[in-house]
Design a protein around this motif. Structure first.
Motif, mmCIF file in Angstrom:
data_model
loop_
_atom_site.group_PDB
_atom_site.id
_atom_site.type_symbol
_atom_site.label_atom_id
_atom_site.label_comp_id
_atom_site.label_asym_id
_atom_site.label_seq_id
_atom_site.Cartn_x
_atom_site.Cartn_y
_atom_site.Cartn_z
ATOM 1 N N THR A 112 -41.547 -2.341 -38.774
ATOM 2 C CA THR A 112 -42.405 -1.155 -38.758
ATOM 3 C C THR A 112 -43.871 -1.557 -38.638
ATOM 4 O O THR A 112 -44.689 -0.763 -38.199
ATOM 5 N N ILE A 142 -40.670 0.040 -34.832
ATOM 6 C CA ILE A 142 -40.600 1.491 -35.007
ATOM 7 C C ILE A 142 -42.042 1.972 -35.136
ATOM 8 O O ILE A 142 -42.657 1.859 -36.195
ATOM 9 N N THR A 145 -45.180 4.191 -37.988
ATOM 10 C CA THR A 145 -44.390 4.312 -39.216
ATOM 11 C C THR A 145 -45.013 3.577 -40.396
ATOM 12 O O THR A 145 -45.048 4.098 -41.510
ATOM 13 N N GLU A 156 -41.220 9.851 -46.378
ATOM 14 C CA GLU A 156 -41.373 10.039 -44.935
ATOM 15 C C GLU A 156 -41.115 8.732 -44.184
ATOM 16 O O GLU A 156 -40.522 8.724 -43.100
ATOM 17 N N TYR A 157 -41.583 7.652 -44.779
ATOM 18 C CA TYR A 157 -41.380 6.324 -44.193
ATOM 19 C C TYR A 157 -39.891 6.024 -44.055
ATOM 20 O O TYR A 157 -39.413 5.644 -42.982
ATOM 21 N N GLN A 159 -37.433 8.132 -44.030
ATOM 22 C CA GLN A 159 -36.810 9.074 -43.102
ATOM 23 C C GLN A 159 -36.937 8.602 -41.653
ATOM 24 O O GLN A 159 -35.978 8.693 -40.875
ATOM 25 N N LYS A 160 -38.121 8.115 -41.283
ATOM 26 C CA LYS A 160 -38.338 7.664 -39.905
ATOM 27 C C LYS A 160 -37.481 6.436 -39.593
ATOM 28 O O LYS A 160 -36.920 6.317 -38.498
ATOM 29 N N LYS A 163 -33.756 7.563 -39.299
ATOM 30 C CA LYS A 163 -33.528 8.260 -38.035
ATOM 31 C C LYS A 163 -33.385 7.263 -36.889
ATOM 32 O O LYS A 163 -32.501 7.398 -36.034
ATOM 33 N N PHE A 164 -34.240 6.259 -36.877
ATOM 34 C CA PHE A 164 -34.191 5.267 -35.805
ATOM 35 C C PHE A 164 -32.917 4.423 -35.907
ATOM 36 O O PHE A 164 -32.274 4.125 -34.892
#
Length: 217
Positions: A112, A142, A145, A156-157, A159-160, A163-164
């Motif tokens: 990230t 990613i 992020t 939030e971190y 979650q991203k 998702k990836f």
């Protein structure tokens, strides 16, 4: 054992992972160095090296059994030969490197933080060369992020990252995450998909237990 972190969020990972072992942990955190490396173009490598050397020698004065570095950027910057300390230094990425160097299948390594990619991959390739290993590795960052975790927006971190991971988990490659901050999300996806995702925390704990010969409580 003393631990040197680049971010406060790393403390929880190490504490939880070693909670069942008879070991005392002392944590030192300096997010400012990584922030300056990534944001100040005038901050030279020599300045970063001197700062890490100063930190390590200060920590060593606490009469500890070992010093653990949980930041890959710190590991890359550190020049061990110039340290005037006698305690062992454990770097989070070296057990991780050993593990992925023993895999012969194609691999994808996720990051990230784009600022750590070059130094980490340079160290990985050097490790593979020194141990006569060949690697078939793709690197993916990613994007947009890492700033979330630096701002304390851990949910939030994660979650991203999740998702990836869900998007690429279907590919026929071994997947690993290169940063400690990515462990929670990777473990969650691993549990949901039943597909293994290598992370540097699991390989690190095994190495610490072996090197320091620590036992369960």
């Amino acid at each position: 054992m003393d631990c040197l972190h680049a971010h406060y969020s790393n403390i929880e990972y190490i504490e939880n992972a070693l909670s069942s072992y008879a070991i005392e942990l002392i944590h030192f955190v300096d997010p400012a160095l990584i922030y300056r490396i990534t944001s100040d173009e005038n901050f030279k490598e020599e300045g970063a090296q001197n700062k890490v050397k100063e930190q390590m020698e200060w920590i060593a004065q606490c009469n500890v059994d070992a010093i653990l570095i949980t930041c890959t950027s710190y590991s890359a910057i550190l020049q061990e030969k110039k340290l005037s300390i006698s305690v062992p230094v454990i770097k989070i990425d070296e057990p991780y490197f050993e593990h992925i160097c023993n895999i012969r299948q194609p691999q994808t390594i996720l990051f990230t933080n784009p600022a750590t990619v070059n130094s980490t991959m340079k160290r990985l390739n050097q490790y593979a060369y020194n141990h006569q290993k060949s690697l078939d590795v793709d690197v993916i960052v990613i994007n947009n992020t890492f700033e979330l975790i630096m701002q304390g927006r851990k949910h939030e971190y994660n979650q991203k990252i999740s998702k990836f991971l869900h998007k690429i988990i279907k590919e026929d490659k071994i997947i690993s995450v290169a940063q400690l901050s990515m462990v929670d999300a990777s473990k969650k996806v691993e549990y949901m998909t039943s597909k293994p995702i290598i992370n540097p925390l699991d390989t690190l704990i095994s190495s610490i237990v072996y090197q320091l010969k620590i036992e369960k409580k």
